[in-house]
Design an enzyme around this catalytic site. Structure first.
Site, PDB file in Angstrom:
ATOM      1  N   SER A  20       0.860  -1.179   0.000  1.00 44.84           N
ATOM      2  CA  SER A  20       0.000   0.000   0.000  1.00 44.84           C
ATOM      3  C   SER A  20       0.899   1.231   0.000  1.00 44.84           C
ATOM      4  CB  SER A  20      -0.901   0.023   1.239  1.00 44.84           C
ATOM      5  OG  SER A  20      -1.758  -1.100   1.253  1.00 44.84           O
ATOM      6  N   THR A  22       1.319   4.109   1.199  1.00 42.15           N
ATOM      7  CA  THR A  22       0.966   5.095   2.220  1.00 42.15           C
ATOM      8  C   THR A  22       2.171   5.487   3.064  1.00 42.15           C
ATOM      9  OG1 THR A  22       0.294   3.302   3.712  1.00 42.15           O
ATOM     10  CG2 THR A  22      -1.419   4.296   2.342  1.00 42.15           C
ATOM     11  N   SER A 251       4.741  -0.513  12.201  1.00 47.10           N
ATOM     12  CA  SER A 251       3.927   0.225  11.252  1.00 47.10           C
ATOM     13  C   SER A 251       4.815   1.250  10.569  1.00 47.10           C
ATOM     14  CB  SER A 251       2.772   0.937  11.960  1.00 47.10           C
ATOM     15  OG  SER A 251       3.249   2.063  12.677  1.00 47.10           O
ATOM     16  N   LYS A 252       4.235   1.955   9.617  1.00 47.09           N
ATOM     17  CA  LYS A 252       5.018   2.954   8.903  1.00 47.09           C
ATOM     18  C   LYS A 252       5.334   4.158   9.771  1.00 47.09           C
ATOM     19  CE  LYS A 252       3.512   1.133   4.526  1.00 47.09           C
ATOM     20  NZ  LYS A 252       2.503   1.106   3.453  1.00 47.09           N
ATOM     21  N   ARG A 253       4.788   4.171  10.993  1.00 45.80           N
ATOM     22  CA  ARG A 253       5.161   5.219  11.953  1.00 45.80           C
ATOM     23  C   ARG A 253       6.433   4.873  12.715  1.00 45.80           C
ATOM     24  NH1 ARG A 253      -0.400   4.869  12.380  1.00 45.80           N
ATOM     25  NH2 ARG A 253      -0.250   3.447  14.146  1.00 45.80           N
TER      26      ARG A 253
END
Length: 316
Positions: A20, A22, A251-253
């Site tokens: 994805s 994002t 996560s992408k964080r």
């Protein structure tokens, strides 16, 4: 010969990368992609690249470009694609209409707050939709539609759907008790992931799905959709999650585990792959390596014993 849920089939193996766009990939994304690549390539198969950009608000062009560069830098090559979900609206609409014509979908007017308040107790991994809007009559639906655009849910029966996962073994879910009627289209008009992914996998010939164990609970719903739409069932392998700490997946964080930060830390793509391979047991050490080098010693038959008892792998 390809592994495909309880049997070996003679069709060529087709796996997939399905990022994805994002954010930048992180270590968990790299591990999942590496496993998908190894499972397919160890069987003489191919890899499809699909950009899962259903979420138009969060998807970014720069991340579409970045993910392709990241895969190439890591040596995770693909053979077909990229395909984009934003180009596939007609295919999703056709599948939705096929379900609707059989009276298998209905409008749902519940808000997030409604769902949170009314959801049945958790059974396993996810809350169960209690069927709030299933029995609304035509007049009530028309009245509610004046104040809110509805989502669309699929009616599910009270029956078990099971699969033999290559890594996790036998998994069973009662659709009515453990899931409830699930979304096939959101209130903003976007088609839901469950519907899109089964349509995409079928059309793109994907018969080997390797992904995180957090998606195992979604698989029976996808299998049920495959049955309703007359689509083939892939083989599934749900692998452990790489987590920042217990019960909190990356996560992408998690910027320290993002690929750009990993390249700063480990200096080379081979060192990134080697660290992930050593951490997850794909290699005996964390020495730099490449997917091609790992392929030489990869044993598909050993995968269940290597990963089955691991639900989470702590990132270090």
């Amino acid at each position: 010969m390809a592994y495909c849920d309880e049997q070996l089939v003679s069709s060529p193996v087709v796996g997939r990368f399905a990022p994805s766009p994002t954010g930048r990939m992180h270590a968990g994304n790299v591990f999942a992609a590496l496993m998908a690549w190894l499972v397919a390539k160890s069987q003489g198969g191919r890899i499809v690249l699909r950009i899962e950009d259903l979420d138009a608000e969060r998807s970014r062009v720069e991340f579409v470009d970045a993910v392709q560069r990241d895969f190439e830098a890591l040596g995770l090559t693909w053979d077909e694609g990229p395909y984009f979900q934003h180009d596939r609206e007609e295919a999703y609409q056709a599948a939705f209409e096929a379900l609707s014509e059989r009276d298998l979908v209905y409008p749902c007017f519940c808000t997030r707050a409604d769902l949170h308040a009314a959801s049945a107790p958790h059974r396993g991994e996810k809350p169960v939709y209690p069927g709030t809007c299933r029995s609304l009559g035509p007049a009530e639906r028309e009245l509610r539609a004046e104040g809110r655009v509805p989502a669309q849910r699929l009616v599910v029966p009270d029956r078990n759907v099971s699969l033999d996962d290559l890594v996790q073994g036998r998994y069973r879910q009662d659709l009515a008790r453990d899931c409830g009627d699930f979304l096939v289209q959101r209130s903003d008009g976007a088609f839901a992931y469950q519907l899109a992914v089964v349509v995409d996998d079928a059309e793109q010939g994907v018969n080997s799905v390797v992904r995180g164990v957090d998606l195992l609970c979604s698989t029976p719903q996808q299998i049920y959709l495959q049955e309703l739409l007359g689509l083939p069932r892939p083989g599934y392998a749900h692998i452990p999650l790489i987590v920042a700490e217990q019960d909190r997946r990356l996560s992408k964080r998690n910027h320290d585990a993002a690929l750009d930060a990993l390249l700063v830390r480990f200096k080379t793509p081979a060192a990134v792959i080697g660290h992930i391979a050593g951490l997850t047991g794909l290699a005996p050490t964390c020495d730099p390596t490449t997917p091609e080098e790992l392929l030489g010693s990869f044993d598909l038959n050993a995968l269940p014993s290597l990963l089955r008892n691991l639900v989470q792998i702590r990132w270090e």
